[in-house]
Each structure stands twice: as C-alpha cells, then as structure tokens.
Design an enzyme around this catalytic site. Structure first.
Site, short mmCIF file in Angstrom:
data_model
loop_
_atom_site.label_atom_id
_atom_site.label_comp_id
_atom_site.label_asym_id
_atom_site.label_seq_id
_atom_site.Cartn_x
_atom_site.Cartn_y
_atom_site.Cartn_z
CD1 TRP A 174 -2.65 4.31 5.67
CD2 TRP A 174 -2.32 3.09 3.83
NE1 TRP A 174 -1.49 3.58 5.85
CE2 TRP A 174 -1.27 2.83 4.73
CE3 TRP A 174 -2.32 2.44 2.60
CZ2 TRP A 174 -0.24 1.92 4.46
CZ3 TRP A 174 -1.29 1.54 2.33
CH2 TRP A 174 -0.27 1.30 3.24
CE1 TYR A 187 1.74 3.37 7.98
CE2 TYR A 187 0.42 5.31 7.47
CZ TYR A 187 1.38 4.39 7.11
OH TYR A 187 2.02 4.50 5.88
CD GLU A 218 1.40 3.60 0.09
OE1 GLU A 218 0.34 4.05 -0.41
OE2 GLU A 218 1.80 3.94 1.21
#
Length: 183
Positions: free
Chosen positions: A50, A20, A42
């Site tokens: 995350w 990522y 988000e």
C-alpha cells in the site's frame, strides 16, 4: 516522550504512511469520485505494498483526471496506452482497463457509487485488540464484492472490498489502543 500507539501496519518511520494511518484510514469518505479513487487504488494495490500506491497517489490522480468518473469512463484505447507509458503509476494493463471499465459501470449506478458502497457499512463491527483480530474478509466484504461485480465492476474481490471498507470508514479497524481510533 513515548511514541503513540498505532496499528502495527503503519510502522513508525515513513511520514506518508503515518499521515495516511492517522488522518485518513478508517475515516468516513463519501462522494462518488472519492470512492471511485479508493476502489481504483485498492485494485492497483493488489499484489503490491500500500505504501507503493500512497507514494504514487498524486501521480495516479494526475494521470486519471482526479478520478472524475465521467472523464475516466470516456477514456479510449489511446488513453490506456498513455497510462501504460506513465512511469509515475503502476503500469498494469489489466488494472488500467479495469479502472476505465469500472468508471463506466459507476456511471450506470442509479444512486451512485458512494451510495451503493455505504449500504455495506458496519459501524457495529467488533473493536480489534490486536492485528490478529482484524479479518481479511467479512460477510459484508463478500456481499459488497458480489454487489459490485453484479454491476460489472472488476478487481473487486472480497479482500479488496474489505480493504476499501477499512480505508473509507465503513468499518473502523484501528486497534483498541490506537491513537487514531478516537480521532
């Protein structure tokens, strides 16, 4: 062999996080459905790691019909209940309902979500040397959050808006010496 220098948040061991960081984060992303996916993820990330969201991203994509805005906008209470029962995603009623609500708001944007969000790009943002140089919010993220809220979006405060800006390349917050900065 020396490990390449990366932003410290990426760590060095989890392949999902490394991929990522190296291949997605900070790279320009366009398209209404693609931007809607990131806005939604988000919002789901708020209060969580995350990495948790990244590990569940494929499940989110399947559960939310690939984040196709018209499909998500058409969701009913039955769909919300289906999502609440899906152990593959984060099961938070407020966030699920916000995703459906935000899809409906995105349909009403005259020029589309991607166009609206990209108006807040800041390619001239200072290059951070350390993580201490990376802000949590900026005047641009505050303005983006305000604009999204004006159009009815939920779960889009200035911090979430800045995370979105970083994720889709509106700003490039890879550190000065990060291997991903120049890719």
């Amino acid at each position: 062999m020396t490990e390449p220098i990366r932003c410290s948040w990426a760590g060095t061991s989890d392949p999902i996080y490394l991929a990522y960081h190296d291949e997605e984060w900070g790279r320009p992303l366009n398209g209404d459905d693609a931007v809607f996916e990131r806005v939604t993820l988000e919002a789901f990330q708020s209060g969580l790691s995350w990495l948790t969201i990244l590990r569940k991203r494929d499940n989110f994509r399947a559960a939310f019909d690939g984040f196709a805005i018209p499909k998500v906008a058409a969701y009913s209470e039955r769909d919300v209940e289906r999502l609440l029962g899906d152990a593959g995603i984060v099961r938070n009623r407020a966030k699920i309902e916000a995703a459906v609500h935000n899809a409906r708001a995105a349909l009403d944007l005259p020029d589309g979500l991607s166009e609206l969000v990209w108006r807040f790009a800041d390619p001239g943002a200072p290059v951070p040397k350390t993580m201490a140089d990376v802000p949590a919010t900026t005047p641009g993220s505050k303005a983006l959050a305000k604009e999204l809220k004006k159009h009815g979006f939920k779960f889009v405060g200035p911090t979430t808006a800045y995370a979105l800006m970083q994720a889709i390349g509106l700003v490039n917050d890879h550190l000065q010496d990060c291997v991903a900065r120049t890719r």
